[in-house]
Design an enzyme around this catalytic site. Structure first.
Site, short mmCIF file in Angstrom:
data_model
loop_
_atom_site.label_atom_id
_atom_site.label_comp_id
_atom_site.label_asym_id
_atom_site.label_seq_id
_atom_site.Cartn_x
_atom_site.Cartn_y
_atom_site.Cartn_z
N GLU A 1 31.20 35.52 44.44
CA GLU A 1 30.87 35.26 43.05
C GLU A 1 32.01 34.51 42.36
O GLU A 1 33.16 34.94 42.39
CB GLU A 1 30.63 36.61 42.37
CG GLU A 1 30.71 36.58 40.89
CD GLU A 1 30.94 37.99 40.31
OE1 GLU A 1 31.19 38.94 41.08
OE2 GLU A 1 30.88 38.10 39.09
N ASP B 1 32.91 41.12 42.33
CA ASP B 1 33.80 41.98 41.56
C ASP B 1 33.18 43.36 41.44
O ASP B 1 31.96 43.48 41.41
CB ASP B 1 34.00 41.41 40.14
CG ASP B 1 34.99 40.26 40.14
OD1 ASP B 1 35.90 40.27 41.00
OD2 ASP B 1 34.85 39.35 39.30
N ASP C 1 32.72 45.06 38.96
CA ASP C 1 32.36 45.35 37.57
C ASP C 1 30.86 45.13 37.38
O ASP C 1 30.14 44.84 38.33
CB ASP C 1 33.17 44.47 36.61
CG ASP C 1 32.93 42.98 36.87
OD1 ASP C 1 31.99 42.64 37.63
OD2 ASP C 1 33.70 42.16 36.34
N ASP D 1 29.08 42.79 35.96
CA ASP D 1 28.57 41.46 36.32
C ASP D 1 28.42 41.33 37.83
O ASP D 1 27.42 40.81 38.34
CB ASP D 1 29.53 40.36 35.84
CG ASP D 1 29.30 40.04 34.37
OD1 ASP D 1 28.36 40.61 33.78
OD2 ASP D 1 30.07 39.21 33.83
#
Ligand code: TSJ
Length: 642
Positions: free
Chosen positions: A430, A503, A505, A507
């Site tokens: 990503e 990641d 997180d 997102d």
């Protein structure tokens, strides 16, 4: 229902010990699902009383401690007459005898069957405390049990107004640990009960939060269908839905069935089916009969009305069912369930019976509603055209990647030098900055990097043609080189490890979820072959002295900190994203086969259709916990030495 209740027909089996020794055999496990199975079992007994026409209200209370539940109905009251052989009240026998279930009321429907029908005694055996209260014959009776054993005799505790049964139970922490009930889970089950038992009033009181809710759906399955259509955010093809309701009281072949159905613009079909109120997530003969009936009805309608389908358009069964949403609830006196999770109906006679009922009813509906019929037909023709267009789009992508595989790879792919798929890995990363670090830090021989820049399309809400128009997804297909959909050929796959690197997180989780949905929907064989993985980049860096350690989450961080020498003064830093990691660090922690930890993605055996459902549910709505839920569904097996 002519035979009256006979307490002596309960099979007497000593079961307390057996059940407590192996609770999993009776309720599937002792985790969250097993715990909630207890509520379901007790509620189902009250629902049975309602199905058979004796109760109209069920009240469920989750008590303040979060681990005690009461279920009350206004039915006839559990019988208290003395069992002739055992010389005990029927109620005591019911709660202390492991009976086969469904034996004591011939000719009536039971919600319970197979794995599901474990009986009230099992709940009692697995409860620290259970109190049964019955109102009948103007009296109130009560008996209390501790871990399945009566603490005293059944007693008259007062005069009783009306009739009914109340069961209060507290699951045993020796079996279930310190778990508490999840009010959402209970509510969802009660809501479904409300839809499947039209008009039945179910009241839920959550004394932990003080919330109170009522589940009563006068429209039954039609209300359920409306709910699903709204929840999924799809548009109906026609205003009116198809509804079939039969009480099933016209002889042996006459099924009790409630069916609601409508076509929508969704790119696939969506069925929710139930047998005696039990969800059949894996379908079975009733769903097959329904599907056959729908397809035959539409074919007949087209043929007999000379409805013109454009030249060159050939209609398949899949085209007819595309976008079809259905809720189907049938009642059988002797349902047989199949499969590991017992959620597939196996009664062979049901298929023809349902087909036979559904087909003429749909033809009639189409004849009676010409504007609906036109809209549905247009929808079917559109599906056929879109399918033909998708094929062309697929051929485009696969042809490009097949002719000269190296020349037609996506521009942003940093390929590896090795050409043996078994030794090649593709990291789908990503963001450009993380992609850059990965390109620099990787082992160029065996590791290829494909950075994703743009938006990833939600494959759950689009057909294959639209999916392939998405640059990111189309690049993945080109890089993999193995085609897609019906043309998927895993033997042409260029990498035997496809690793999603995101990641840690929200997102990152969102993109991982979209990619998993895409693989699941269009490249499923790659998951089934075990080629798809999720990387686990570290979240924390812990420096102490000259040593450095990495932790993927809070738990691991704490474990590392605990293991340090007493006087170490660790410095802890939290990575904000992959992009801020040095290429070398990224390699050492996440890419290096000797040190990284990968999660292999797989679909749990026997629950493929359930997974389908979960996928649809999760991607259809907008929830931040989707990634956790999806990855909880897929079996993620950690592999250290990958
Ligand atoms: F599971 C359970 F036993 F704990 C339980 C049973 C829990 C709850 C909440 C309700 C019930 C239940 C059972 N409600 N209603 C009944 N009805 C009977 O057991 C019953 C009553 C009368 C007759 C009869 O033939 O007169 C027969 C039955 C099976």
């Amino acid at each position: 229902m002519s035979e009256s209740y006979n307490a002596s027909s309960i099979t007497v089996l000593e079961g307390l010990e057996a059940v407590r020794k192996r609770p999993g055999m009776y309720i599937g496990g002792t985790g969250k699902s097993g715990l909630h199975h207890l509520v379901r079992e007790i509620v189902d007994n009250a629902v049975d009383e309602a199905i058979n026409g004796y109760a109209s209200l069920i009240r469920v209370v989750l008590h303040k401690d979060g681990r005690t539940v009461s279920v009350e109905d206004n039915g006839r009251g559990i019988p208290v007459d003395i069992h002739p052989k055992l010389k005990k009240p029927a109620l005591e026998v019911i709660f202390t005898t492991l009976h086969a279930g469904g034996k004591f009321e011939p000719g009536s429907y039971k919600t319970s069957g197979g794995l599901h029908g474990v009986g009230s005694s099992v709940v009692n055996f697995l409860s620290e405390k259970l109190v049964a209260t019955v109102r009948r014959d103007g009296k109130e009776y009560q008996q209390t049990f501790d871990r399945g054993q009566p603490t005293g005799k059944l007693k008259v505790t007062g005069p009783g107004r009306g009739t009914g049964s109340t069961i209060q139970f507290t699951p045993d922490p020796e079996i279930f640990g310190d778990q508490v009930f999840d009010a959402d889970w209970i509510q969802e089950h009660l809501d479904i009960c409300g839809y499947l038992n039209k008009g039945l009033r179910i009241v839920f009181k959550d004394e932990v939060t003080g919330n109170r809710k009522e589940f009563q759906h006068e429209g039954g399955v039609l209300d359920f269908l409306n709910f699903v259509v709204t929840e999924q955010g799809v548009t109906r093809t026609s205003e009116g839905a198809f509804l079939l309701e039969r009480p099933g009281d016209q002889g042996a072949d006459d099924l009790r069935i409630e069916l609601a159905m409508v076509w929508t613009d969704a790119p696939r079909e969506r069925f929710r089916s139930f047998v005696n109120g039990i969800p059949t997530n894996d379908g079975g003969t009733h769903e097959q009969g329904l599907k056959d009936g729908v397809v035959k009805a539409l074919r007949n309608f087209i043929d007999s009305h000379d409805k013109n389908v454009p030249r060159g358009v050939k209609i398949t069964a899949d085209d007819i069912r595309e976008g079809l949403f259905a809720i189907c609830s049938v009642f059988l006196t002797e349902p047989q369930f199949q499969g590991q999770t017992k959620d597939k109906l196996n009664n062979p006679e049901v298929k023809g019976q349902i087909d036979g009922l559904v087909r003429p009813a749909i033809e009639q509906w189409l004849n009676d509603n010409p504007s609906v019929a036109d809209a549905v037909l247009m929808r079917v023709v559109m599906a056929a055209k879109a399918r033909q267009a998708s094929r062309a789009a697929v051929e485009e992508v696969t042809r490009k990647s097949a002719t000269n595989r190296r020349l037609n790879l996506p521009g942003k792919l940093a390929d590896c030098s090795n050409t043996d798929p078994a030794e090649s890995e593709l990291f789908i990363v990503e963001g450009d900055s993380a992609g850059g670090s990965a390109k620099q830090g990787r082992d160029r021989r065996s590791q290829a990097i494909l950075p994703l820049r743009g938006k990833v399309l939600n494959a759950e809400q689009a057909d294959l043609k639209k999916v392939l128009a998405n640059a990111e997804l189309s690049d993945i297909v080109k890089a993999l080189g193995c085609g897609i959909g019906k043309d998927l050929d895993p033997r042409r796959l260029r990498y035997h490890k496809i690793i999603l690197l995101m990641d840690a997180d929200s997102d990152g989780h969102h993109i991982a979820t979209l990619l998993l949905a895409f693989f699941y929907r269009h490249l499923r064989a790659l998951i089934e072959h075990g080629y798809v993985y999720i990387a686990q980049p570290p979240l924390y860096r812990i420096d102490h002295g000259t040593k450095t350690a990495w932790a993927a989450g809070d738990k691991e961080r704490d474990k590392i900190l605990k293991g340090l020498p007493p006087r170490a003064q660790p410095r802890i830093s939290r990575f904000k994203g992959l992009g801020e990691m040095m290429p070398k660090t990224l390699y050492e922690t996440t890419l290096d086969p000797r040190r990284r930890r990968l999660l292999r993605v797989s679909i749990p055996e026997g629950v493929k259709l359930e997974t389908e459902q979960v996928m649809g549910d999760l991607l259809g709505k907008d929830s931040s916990s989707r990634f956790r839920e999806i990855t909880a569904w897929m079996d993620l097996v950690e592999e250290v030495d990958a």
